[in-house]
Design a protein around this motif. Structure first.
Motif, PDB file in Angstrom:
ATOM      1  N   ALA A 122       4.938  -5.865 -32.637  1.00  0.00           N
ATOM      2  CA  ALA A 122       4.818  -7.329 -32.579  1.00  0.00           C
ATOM      3  C   ALA A 122       4.359  -7.776 -31.193  1.00  0.00           C
ATOM      4  O   ALA A 122       3.511  -8.670 -31.070  1.00  0.00           O
ATOM      5  N   ALA A 125       0.658  -6.881 -30.842  1.00  0.00           N
ATOM      6  CA  ALA A 125      -0.145  -7.829 -31.618  1.00  0.00           C
ATOM      7  C   ALA A 125      -0.234  -9.180 -30.916  1.00  0.00           C
ATOM      8  O   ALA A 125      -1.287  -9.830 -30.925  1.00  0.00           O
ATOM      9  N   LEU A 126       0.858  -9.611 -30.299  1.00  0.00           N
ATOM     10  CA  LEU A 126       0.874 -10.876 -29.561  1.00  0.00           C
ATOM     11  C   LEU A 126      -0.098 -10.834 -28.383  1.00  0.00           C
ATOM     12  O   LEU A 126      -0.823 -11.808 -28.132  1.00  0.00           O
ATOM     13  N   GLN A 129      -3.841 -10.614 -30.001  1.00  0.00           N
ATOM     14  CA  GLN A 129      -4.330 -11.648 -30.911  1.00  0.00           C
ATOM     15  C   GLN A 129      -3.309 -12.769 -31.011  1.00  0.00           C
ATOM     16  O   GLN A 129      -2.121 -12.511 -31.169  1.00  0.00           O
ATOM     17  N   ARG A 130      -3.778 -14.024 -30.936  1.00  0.00           N
ATOM     18  CA  ARG A 130      -2.870 -15.180 -30.997  1.00  0.00           C
ATOM     19  C   ARG A 130      -2.983 -15.950 -32.312  1.00  0.00           C
ATOM     20  O   ARG A 130      -2.071 -16.667 -32.688  1.00  0.00           O
ATOM     21  N   GLU A 134      -4.954 -13.821 -38.147  1.00  0.00           N
ATOM     22  CA  GLU A 134      -5.470 -12.567 -37.604  1.00  0.00           C
ATOM     23  C   GLU A 134      -4.343 -11.668 -37.110  1.00  0.00           C
ATOM     24  O   GLU A 134      -4.441 -10.442 -37.186  1.00  0.00           O
ATOM     25  N   GLN A 135      -3.270 -12.255 -36.612  1.00  0.00           N
ATOM     26  CA  GLN A 135      -2.091 -11.456 -36.283  1.00  0.00           C
ATOM     27  C   GLN A 135      -1.544 -10.783 -37.533  1.00  0.00           C
ATOM     28  O   GLN A 135      -1.222  -9.587 -37.522  1.00  0.00           O
ATOM     29  N   LEU A 139      -1.497  -6.706 -38.079  1.00  0.00           N
ATOM     30  CA  LEU A 139      -0.233  -6.020 -38.315  1.00  0.00           C
ATOM     31  C   LEU A 139      -0.196  -5.375 -39.700  1.00  0.00           C
ATOM     32  O   LEU A 139       0.320  -4.257 -39.857  1.00  0.00           O
ATOM     33  N   VAL A 175       5.875  -9.363 -38.197  1.00  0.00           N
ATOM     34  CA  VAL A 175       5.169 -10.626 -38.403  1.00  0.00           C
ATOM     35  C   VAL A 175       6.020 -11.801 -37.931  1.00  0.00           C
ATOM     36  O   VAL A 175       5.533 -12.700 -37.225  1.00  0.00           O
ATOM     37  N   ALA A 178       6.261 -11.664 -34.073  1.00  0.00           N
ATOM     38  CA  ALA A 178       4.985 -12.000 -33.432  1.00  0.00           C
ATOM     39  C   ALA A 178       4.707 -13.496 -33.495  1.00  0.00           C
ATOM     40  O   ALA A 178       4.307 -14.114 -32.501  1.00  0.00           O
ATOM     41  N   ARG A 179       4.925 -14.106 -34.667  1.00  0.00           N
ATOM     42  CA  ARG A 179       4.675 -15.536 -34.794  1.00  0.00           C
ATOM     43  C   ARG A 179       5.668 -16.360 -33.967  1.00  0.00           C
ATOM     44  O   ARG A 179       5.297 -17.344 -33.338  1.00  0.00           O
ATOM     45  N   THR A 182       4.786 -16.076 -30.310  1.00  0.00           N
ATOM     46  CA  THR A 182       3.562 -16.829 -30.050  1.00  0.00           C
ATOM     47  C   THR A 182       3.864 -18.318 -29.915  1.00  0.00           C
ATOM     48  O   THR A 182       3.366 -18.989 -28.995  1.00  0.00           O
TER      49      THR A 182
END
Length: 208
Positions: A122, A125-126, A129-130, A134-135, A139, A175, A178-179, A182
């Motif tokens: 995560a 990915a952060l 990609q923001r 696409e994140q 993932l 996921v 990461a979100r 972000t």
């Protein structure tokens, strides 16, 4: 906690957040029907497995694959698609590498190897990609490949199993983390920018 429970907990939390008005922050440009289709399909598919010779495929694995392909298809520009695919390939390789390292040297494990791997992916990915979609695509591709690698070298009872409960837990944890990270970073950045802009405006006013 048994495998599979974490994904259900995070799914429930996400539903509550979306119902509370957080949908636009976590994932924009998705209709309520599309959101409902995703959650219902996930719950249904998580209960079924397809067996083809010596391969057992959880239907959630197929669902994640379809989501990844749909996002790649909607991504504009061939170079952009290739870039997104390359991030997914990187995450898949990292997933496999981290799992192997943590299995060989358990002293590196903080909570458990699956959760540690999911949180590290995560973070990667952060950094790379923001964009929300696409994140998720990067993932998803990473987990599809990583799970396939793992199944290839660790057959269970003579079967190569992909899309198991562990796959679902890791996907949801990565996921969701990461979100959330972000959103926190973007909010902190916007807050700092507003403070600096306000301070600069006051300084300019004093000079006048």
């Amino acid at each position: 906690m048994n495998s599979g429970y974490l994904s259900l907990i995070l799914l429930s939390i996400t539903l509550i957040l979306f119902a509370s008005g957080w949908k636009e922050l976590y994932i924009r440009s998705i209709s309520h029907k599309g959101m409902l289709l995703f959650f219902v399909s996930w719950i249904v598919f998580s209960r079924f497995t397809l067996t083809i010779q010596h391969v057992q495929v959880g239907l959630v694995y197929v669902w994640v694959l379809l989501i990844s392909l749909a996002i790649l298809y909607k991504t504009k520009g061939f170079i952009h698609k290739l870039h997104l695919l390359s991030i997914g390939l990187l995450l898949g390789s990292l997933h496999f590498l981290l799992q192997q390292l943590l299995e060989m040297d358990p002293i590196l494990i903080v909570r458990n190897s699956e959760w540690d791997t999911a949180l590290l992916l995560a973070v990667v990915a952060l950094v790379l990609q923001r964009s929300a979609w696409e994140q998720i695509a990067a993932l998803s591709i990473g987990y599809l490949l990583g799970d396939m690698y793992q199944a290839g070298i660790h057959p269970v009872d003579g079967y190569y199993r992909v899309g198991k409960a562990t796959f679902q837990d890791q996907w949801w944890l990565s996921v969701f983390a990461a979100r959330t990270m972000t959103i926190i970073l973007q909010s902190a950045y916007n807050g700092c920018r507003s403070i600096i802009r306000s301070w600069m405006d006051r300084r300019g006013g004093w000079k006048k």
